[in-house]
Write an enzyme that holds these catalytic residues in place. Structure first.
Site, short mmCIF file in Angstrom:
data_model
loop_
_atom_site.label_atom_id
_atom_site.label_comp_id
_atom_site.label_asym_id
_atom_site.label_seq_id
_atom_site.Cartn_x
_atom_site.Cartn_y
_atom_site.Cartn_z
N ASP A 145 0.84 -1.19 0.00
CA ASP A 145 0.00 0.00 0.00
C ASP A 145 0.88 1.24 0.00
O ASP A 145 2.08 1.18 0.26
CB ASP A 145 -1.03 0.00 1.13
CG ASP A 145 -0.44 -0.06 2.52
OD1 ASP A 145 0.72 0.35 2.70
OD2 ASP A 145 -1.15 -0.51 3.43
N ASP A 157 -5.91 2.01 -0.96
CA ASP A 157 -4.57 2.06 -1.54
C ASP A 157 -3.85 0.71 -1.41
O ASP A 157 -2.63 0.65 -1.54
CB ASP A 157 -3.74 3.16 -0.87
CG ASP A 157 -3.47 2.89 0.61
OD1 ASP A 157 -4.39 2.39 1.30
OD2 ASP A 157 -2.37 3.19 1.08
N ASN A 161 -3.47 12.34 0.07
CA ASN A 161 -4.76 12.95 -0.28
C ASN A 161 -4.92 14.33 0.33
O ASN A 161 -5.41 15.26 -0.32
CB ASN A 161 -5.92 12.05 0.16
CG ASN A 161 -6.21 10.94 -0.81
OD1 ASN A 161 -5.97 11.05 -2.00
ND2 ASN A 161 -6.72 9.84 -0.29
N ASP A 204 -5.68 9.86 -6.56
CA ASP A 204 -6.05 8.95 -7.65
C ASP A 204 -4.88 8.75 -8.61
O ASP A 204 -4.63 7.62 -9.06
CB ASP A 204 -7.27 9.49 -8.42
CG ASP A 204 -8.58 9.33 -7.66
OD1 ASP A 204 -8.59 8.66 -6.60
OD2 ASP A 204 -9.59 9.88 -8.14
#
Length: 179
Positions: free
Chosen positions: A63, A106, A71, A80
């Site tokens: 991840d 993620d 973010n 994204d």
């Protein structure tokens, strides 16, 4: 007639090519994550349960490090883009030799029929290098790194393999991430 020869033929011909193409497109769409274009969670879990344990291999769980910060810093569109970079990094590193999926958020997973430690270690290094390079090329404004947990497998089923790889992922995170 009395001899069994048909006197008339009545029927309808319908071209179903368009419908079949649409059904095939929808079937593919139902198996892939729309953003990253790797297998989605349900398709991934189904594939893993069916294939892991049949032959020796390696299961990778990874991840994005501090994804919430990513973010919060560059926005959800930037997050994204980071997810797309990781998916592309995995595809490039595996070179079509294995299976890549997104479990959600993620978290990504991949499997390859390879259990030679040096080969698997080199693959993990390639994943890291690709993530770094693709993140820089995307000009996201901050470095993107991943933590990877990998389990070398003999005959473990998916649940046991996942547990091993997940433990390795947590050790990577607790060891400072980006490893």
């Amino acid at each position: 007639d009395l001899a069994g020869t048909p006197a008339y033929l009545v029927g309808t011909l319908r071209d179903i090519t368009a419908r079949e193409n649409e059904e095939a497109r929808l079937a593919v769409r139902a198996q892939f994550d729309g953003l990253t274009r790797v297998h989605n969670s349900s398709a991934t879990r189904a594939w893993m349960k069916e294939h892991v344990g049949l032959r020796p291999g390696a299961l990778f769980l990874l991840d994005i490090d501090k994804f919430k910060t990513v973010n919060d810093t560059i926005g959800h569109q930037g997050g994204d883009q980071a997810l797309v970079c990781v998916a592309n990094a995995l595809r490039q590193a595996l070179g079509g030799r294995g299976f890549v999926g997104r479990l959600g958020g993620d978290e990504f997973i991949c499997y390859i029929e390879e259990n030679d430690f040096d080969e698997v270690d080199a693959l993990a290094d390639a994943i890291h290098e690709n993530v770094t390079r693709l993140g820089e090329e995307a000009r996201l404004g901050l470095p993107i790194t991943v933590s990877i947990g990998c389990a070398l497998l003999e005959k473990e089923d998916y649940d046991a393999a996942y547990k091993k790889a997940d433990g390795a992922l947590y050790r990577a995170k607790n060891g400072g991430r980006n490893q």
